[in-house]
Design an enzyme around this catalytic site. Structure first.
Site, PDB file in Angstrom:
ATOM      1  CG  ASP A 170      92.300 -12.630  15.345  1.00  0.00           C
ATOM      2  OD1 ASP A 170      92.728 -11.485  16.202  1.00  0.00           O
ATOM      3  OD2 ASP A 170      92.894 -12.954  14.331  1.00  0.00           O
ATOM      4  NE  ARG A 228      89.363 -14.063  12.719  1.00  0.00           N
ATOM      5  CZ  ARG A 228      88.763 -12.938  12.601  1.00  0.00           C
ATOM      6  NH1 ARG A 228      89.289 -12.131  11.788  1.00  0.00           N
ATOM      7  NH2 ARG A 228      87.794 -12.360  13.355  1.00  0.00           N
ATOM      8  NE  ARG A 232      92.944 -11.904   6.031  1.00  0.00           N
ATOM      9  CZ  ARG A 232      92.812 -11.380   7.177  1.00  0.00           C
ATOM     10  NH1 ARG A 232      91.739 -11.646   7.798  1.00  0.00           N
ATOM     11  NH2 ARG A 232      93.999 -10.925   7.999  1.00  0.00           N
ATOM     12  CG  HIS A 244      88.637  -7.575   6.817  1.00  0.00           C
ATOM     13  ND1 HIS A 244      89.257  -7.750   8.341  1.00  0.00           N
ATOM     14  CD2 HIS A 244      88.387  -8.643   6.234  1.00  0.00           C
ATOM     15  CE1 HIS A 244      89.060  -9.097   8.313  1.00  0.00           C
ATOM     16  NE2 HIS A 244      88.697  -9.659   7.189  1.00  0.00           N
ATOM     17  CB  CYS A 299      87.339  -5.078  13.719  1.00  0.00           C
ATOM     18  SG  CYS A 299      88.069  -4.244  12.190  1.00  0.00           S
TER      19      CYS A 299
HETATM   20  N1  ARG Z   1      93.277 -10.103  13.376  1.00  0.00           N
HETATM   21  C1  ARG Z   1      92.202 -10.300  12.645  1.00  0.00           C
HETATM   22  C2  ARG Z   1      92.669 -10.643  11.387  1.00  0.00           C
HETATM   23  O1  ARG Z   1      93.589 -10.102  10.826  1.00  0.00           O
HETATM   24  C3  ARG Z   1      91.719  -8.691  12.747  1.00  0.00           C
HETATM   25  C4  ARG Z   1      90.131  -8.700  11.961  1.00  0.00           C
HETATM   26  C5  ARG Z   1      89.563  -7.253  12.090  1.00  0.00           C
HETATM   27  N2  ARG Z   1      88.258  -7.336  11.666  1.00  0.00           N
HETATM   28  C6  ARG Z   1      87.723  -6.638  10.621  1.00  0.00           C
HETATM   29  N3  ARG Z   1      86.302  -6.485  10.288  1.00  0.00           N
HETATM   30  N4  ARG Z   1      88.503  -5.743   9.946  1.00  0.00           N
HETATM   31  O2  ARG Z   1      91.830 -11.248  10.763  1.00  0.00           O
END
Ligand code: ARG
Length: 281
Positions: free
Chosen positions: A79, A104, A151, A180, A274
């Site tokens: 990612d 991550r 998040r 996000h 992203c």
């Molecule tokens: N697969 C990543 C996650 O779920 C995607 C992140 C996307 N980034 C963003 N800035 N929205 O964390």
């Protein structure tokens, strides 16, 4: 696409400022785990195609006159292409990320190293936050907009206010598909935003209506096509090519949409924004 002319324009015409973007080539991109509803580990991902789409995005920024910096991708961090999540940068200060998911977590260290090596002021975070994924800045309003609910820990909003000495507007996200802030809201220029109201809790919607009566409003289809995950330089709006409805709305609102196909990156739950961290000096 219109190229920015190097000669100075008439004073009445606002030239797009030169932005600095940080990106990470999807060399190790894959969908190996699922931490958002877009990710399906049984869907094959074409890494070479993802790289080609990503290179096009980087070229578009360069052609528009922006500076594109790169952070080296690391094996085992599929990612990492979503560079927006690595930090949030305003006034030359990089407020580091602290990822919600263990998969991550090491990306934060990679970004920290990059910022320190490039001589940015780096501030280590105490609270969970996913960088520009959940933070954005509107210079004309001197406001930081921040998302929470999936998040980023809301306490990181207070932490950011303290780090930057700037006002932070907290907005609660309620739809897991828009986990996000940058999947549901984006600045169009220094003052104006576009957003998808249904992604926000009722109080946050009210707050957005009060603060941004002139916002461009996206619908469910625009949001699902990642039409809000765009990057604007105030004139050009680089937007996922699938988001055709959003493209029309942007045009009607007086902006110049630049569609880029990022279909491979959408499989990980991300698009243009992203993949792009804006570094504000
Ligand atoms: N697969 C990543 C996650 O779920 C995607 C992140 C996307 N980034 C963003 N800035 N929205 O964390």
């Amino acid at each position: 696409m219109e190229k920015r002319s190097s000669s100075s324009a008439a004073p009445a015409i606002r030239e797009p400022g030169r932005r600095t973007y940080l990106m990470c080539r999807p060399a190790y991109y894959a969908v190996e785990y699922a931490i958002n509803p877009w990710m399906d580990t049984s869907t094959p991902v074409d890494t070479a195609r993802a790289c080609a789409q990503w290179e096009t995005l980087a070229e578009v920024y360069a052609e528009l006159g922006h500076e594109v910096l790169r952070i080296e991708p690391e094996p085992g961090l599929p990612d990492m292409v979503y560079a927006a999540n690595g930090a949030f940068v305003v006034d030359g200060i990089a407020y580091g990320a602290r990822f919600r998911h263990a998969e991550r977590a090491p990306e934060a260290d990679a970004h920290e190293k990059w910022y320190r090596a490039a001589d940015w002021t780096f501030v280590e975070p105490e609270y969970t936050n996913e960088g520009e994924g959940d933070f954005t800045y509107l210079p004309g309003r001197e406001l930081i907009l921040a998302g929470w609910g999936f998040r980023t820990d809301a306490r990181a909003h207070a932490e950011a206010a303290d780090v930057f000495g700037r006002q932070v507007v907290s907005l609660r996200l309620v739809d897991p598909s828009y986990y996000h802030l940058d999947t549901a809201l984006a600045p169009l220029d220094d003052e104006r935003i576009a957003y998808y109201p249904e992604a926000f809790a009722p109080g946050s919607r009210l707050l957005l209506e009060r603060l941004f009566p002139d916002a461009v409003i996206a619908d469910a289809e625009d949001a699902a096509a990642f039409g809000l995950n765009f990057v604007s330089d105030g004139t050009h709006v680089i937007v996922n090519a699938e988001a055709t409805g959003m493209t029309r709305k942007l045009q009607d609102a007086g902006y110049e949409p630049v569609p880029v196909d990022l279909s491979e990156l959408k499989k990980g739950g991300g698009s243009v924004k992203c993949c792009t961290a804006e570094l504000r000096r």
